[in-house]
Each structure stands twice: as C-alpha cells, then as structure tokens.
Design a protein around this motif. Sequence first.
Motif, PDB file in Angstrom:
ATOM      1  N   ARG A 129       1.493 -52.334   6.071  1.00  0.00           N
ATOM      2  CA  ARG A 129       1.941 -52.849   7.356  1.00  0.00           C
ATOM      3  C   ARG A 129       3.464 -52.784   7.494  1.00  0.00           C
ATOM      4  O   ARG A 129       3.981 -52.581   8.589  1.00  0.00           O
ATOM      5  N   ASP A 130       4.175 -52.975   6.395  1.00  0.00           N
ATOM      6  CA  ASP A 130       5.641 -52.992   6.428  1.00  0.00           C
ATOM      7  C   ASP A 130       6.182 -52.028   5.368  1.00  0.00           C
ATOM      8  O   ASP A 130       6.113 -52.305   4.173  1.00  0.00           O
ATOM      9  N   PRO A 131       6.748 -50.896   5.779  1.00  0.00           N
ATOM     10  CA  PRO A 131       7.238 -49.901   4.810  1.00  0.00           C
ATOM     11  C   PRO A 131       8.324 -50.427   3.882  1.00  0.00           C
ATOM     12  O   PRO A 131       8.553 -49.859   2.812  1.00  0.00           O
ATOM     13  N   MET A 132       9.012 -51.517   4.273  1.00  0.00           N
ATOM     14  CA  MET A 132      10.064 -52.043   3.393  1.00  0.00           C
ATOM     15  C   MET A 132       9.469 -52.538   2.083  1.00  0.00           C
ATOM     16  O   MET A 132      10.055 -52.346   1.011  1.00  0.00           O
ATOM     17  N   VAL A 146      12.943 -56.293  11.549  1.00  0.00           N
ATOM     18  CA  VAL A 146      11.804 -57.161  11.242  1.00  0.00           C
ATOM     19  C   VAL A 146      12.252 -58.294  10.317  1.00  0.00           C
ATOM     20  O   VAL A 146      12.996 -58.065   9.360  1.00  0.00           O
ATOM     21  N   ALA A 147      11.815 -59.501  10.598  1.00  0.00           N
ATOM     22  CA  ALA A 147      12.159 -60.654   9.757  1.00  0.00           C
ATOM     23  C   ALA A 147      11.403 -60.566   8.433  1.00  0.00           C
ATOM     24  O   ALA A 147      10.190 -60.340   8.414  1.00  0.00           O
ATOM     25  N   ARG A 148      12.135 -60.737   7.346  1.00  0.00           N
ATOM     26  CA  ARG A 148      11.544 -60.655   6.012  1.00  0.00           C
ATOM     27  C   ARG A 148      12.101 -61.772   5.142  1.00  0.00           C
ATOM     28  O   ARG A 148      13.132 -62.361   5.463  1.00  0.00           O
ATOM     29  N   PRO A 149      11.451 -62.057   3.993  1.00  0.00           N
ATOM     30  CA  PRO A 149      11.948 -63.118   3.103  1.00  0.00           C
ATOM     31  C   PRO A 149      13.361 -62.826   2.608  1.00  0.00           C
ATOM     32  O   PRO A 149      13.788 -61.666   2.520  1.00  0.00           O
ATOM     33  N   ALA A 150      14.073 -63.890   2.242  1.00  0.00           N
ATOM     34  CA  ALA A 150      15.465 -63.755   1.790  1.00  0.00           C
ATOM     35  C   ALA A 150      15.585 -62.861   0.566  1.00  0.00           C
ATOM     36  O   ALA A 150      16.592 -62.173   0.395  1.00  0.00           O
ATOM     37  N   TRP A 151      14.546 -62.856  -0.286  1.00  0.00           N
ATOM     38  CA  TRP A 151      14.639 -62.057  -1.508  1.00  0.00           C
ATOM     39  C   TRP A 151      14.517 -60.561  -1.251  1.00  0.00           C
ATOM     40  O   TRP A 151      14.696 -59.756  -2.182  1.00  0.00           O
ATOM     41  N   MET A 152      14.258 -60.164   0.000  1.00  0.00           N
ATOM     42  CA  MET A 152      14.193 -58.739   0.339  1.00  0.00           C
ATOM     43  C   MET A 152      15.530 -58.197   0.845  1.00  0.00           C
ATOM     44  O   MET A 152      15.622 -57.038   1.236  1.00  0.00           O
ATOM     45  N   THR A 153      16.585 -59.014   0.822  1.00  0.00           N
ATOM     46  CA  THR A 153      17.867 -58.615   1.405  1.00  0.00           C
ATOM     47  C   THR A 153      18.393 -57.305   0.819  1.00  0.00           C
ATOM     48  O   THR A 153      18.808 -56.397   1.547  1.00  0.00           O
TER      49      THR A 153
END
Length: 427
Positions: free
Chosen positions: A259-262, A302-309
């Motif tokens: 769903r999210d390529p990141m 897209v909003a993601r968790p802080a640990w994905m910065t």
Amino acid sequence: MTTSRNATLEAWMKEHGYSSNSLADAVNSAVGDLTGRVGGLDGSSVRDWKAGRVRWPKSATRVALEKVTGLPATALGFVPRGRAPSSAPAPPPEDPVERRRFLTAGTALAAAAAAPASGSSRRVGTSDVVRLQQRFAEIVASDHRHGGQPVIEQKAVALADEALALQSAGSSTQRVRAFVYACAAAFRSSAMWAAIDGRRYNDAVRHMREAQALAEMAADPAIKFRIWSHAGTLYRHMGRPSEAIAANDVARNVFLTRRDPMFACLGHARQAACYGLAGEATAAQRALDHARDALERADPAVARPAWMTAVSNGAELESLALAAHLSLGNFAQAEAHAHHSLALLHPHMQRDRALNTARLAHAQLGQDEIAPAVATAMSIPPELVARHPRVTATIGDFGHKLRTRAASSPLTHTWDEYAHAHLRNTA
C-alpha cells in the motif's frame, strides 16, 4: 536453588549511607513520584535484594530504584530474568540530566493509569493514546540523538508497562484498546532497537518476543513491519544472515508494503544489507534497485511514523547501501553511498552520522587511501565514539585493519597515538 548475595548493591548502600529501611523509604517515595501511589517496600524487601533472593525487582520498583541511585539496575548487581550473572563491567554512567528527563517523562501517564476513577470505572480514550504517542515520539527522538543507551531501553520498557496498565485501568472501545496495544508494542520495539544498537543482543531477543506478541494483539501493520524489520537487523548484527533474510521477508510481506512504497523501500534496503553480509552480491544489488524504485514511487506527503523520517528523504537507503557494499568489499561504491548518506542525514541524527563516518573510513581504507581514511576516522568526535557501542566497535575494527594493511606507515603510528590518547575500548 542457591542464591548469591548482591555485593554490588551492599557496597553502594554502605558508600552512600543507606540502611535497608532508609533505602526502602527512598524507593517508596520515588515510586509515588512515578505512579502516583507510594510504594509498599520495607526493610525486609531490601534485605531480599541484598541476599540475592530477588534478582530483578518489578518494573516500577526498578525504575524508582534507578531514580534514587542514578544507576541502571544492572550496575547495582541485579540480573534480568532469563540471564545468567555476568562478570562484564557495568556500562559508563549516563548523563544525569538526560536520565532525569526520561525517568520523569512518563509520570503523568503512569498517574493517569493508576489514579482512582471518578465513578465506578475510568474510561480509557483517545487522549490516553495521544499521550502514549507523544512519549513514543520522545523515545524515537532520543534514539536519533543518543543511540542505544540503556536508559532509553529502560524507559521504553517502563512505558510499555504503563501502556498495558491502561488496559486494566478502565473500559475502552475496541479501537482504543487496539491503539494501546500498538503503543505498547511500539515501546517494546524501541527497547529492542536500543538493545540492538547497544549490542545487548540477548536483551534485544527478549524485547523482540514481547513486541511480536503485542503487535499481534494490536493488529497494527506499521508496528508489525517495524518489529520484524528490526528482527532482521538484529540477526544481521549477530552474524546470522539466513535468519536475518527470513525475518526481513516477514516484514516485506506485511500488506502495508504494497500500500505504501516507502515501507517497501525500507524492506528492500534492509534485505540488501542482509544479502551483503551473506556475500550474495547480485541479490543485494537487485534489492537496492527495488528499494530505489519504491522510493521514487512513494508519495512524500503521506503521513508516516516518526521513525520513518530517514527513509523518507533517502538517508536510510544510502546508509543500508553503504553497509551492503562494505560487506561485499565494493569499497568505491560504499564510499559513494557514505557521502550521500552523510549529506542527507538530519543534523540531530548524531549516532547515524558517527557510524556512517566510521564506515566511510573503512571504505577509504579498503581502497588503500590511508591518509583520507585516518583523517575521516579522526573527524568523529571522541565522545560519540565512546557513547555508541556500534561506533566503538566499528572504529576499533578500523584500527585493527589499518595496522594489518599498513603496519609500517607513519599514519598508522599517528592513529595509534590518537586512539590511545582520545578513544577508549577501540584497541
């Protein structure tokens, strides 16, 4: 079963003038500060600690004791459950200001969980989840600055316990309950990561198992991905590439990656590092290509968790590509990725910057660029080398390889003098 006395605790109490009763009183007061309810210890409880009958106090008591003494429980002679006593030296003292900030960060949350409700039952709601998420963001930010310090691991565990305490503090909707389990899993995953980063691998395995169970109850795909991805990293650092690849496969198969390529980017990049350790050059390059393609497809808004910065701006991809090529002996490619990662890392990510600078020195040394390699290694602030076990190990390995590759070089002598004067535990 025989028990051995806790001579370390006894020596600390004697040095600081504590009797069993006075230490119990001090810890009870600290428990009250932490949870809102004064503890129930007495002198016999402390005598049980000294006699070795209690080798690992309960979490709230343990954190309170650490607050009173300013030392981690392991430095006071206590042994975590499931671990045999060790003769290893205690970790260096932690910054007292940082420690106080962490020990008090969850006080409001703990009090909210423990305080009596007005009425027959306390309602656990979204405001509790918000407080948990704020604490989690603080843990992530501290990891970026300070790496896998024991105080971060301990605080993450305490916050996981506090999150679980909310589950019995009152009623909640199924959705809120799932969020709380997800927060507990997130804290445990941060404890796991701190232990990995601090090279405390047995502790990391214990946290991993707790986090995996909590993630299943939460049914949160992001935290499940994080835990299994960290499991892959754990096994990679333990030198077990087959298990690392298998754990990363679980992470990459979480539906979120489609769903999210990141998330797919991070999964492929970490798999590349595992393939590099296994010596599978073709598979590593293929995984890096997949990771780069996923990063290009990902929507940065897209909003993601802080640990994905660090994933969002490509810094993590470059760091993992560096690790993969370094393992494979592709030193020129590793150097290029090191420079890219250092350009992309945020200023507050001190641990990652120090680690990738140390890896850059390895890449330069691998190309027989002795002078640049030594200059690069010496550019890392000595306090960062001492503070982060992975950086310490990487710099120590650099010195060993330098002496092997260029034993007669004056630059090797220069490095040895510098390391002796400024660096600890790198020989």
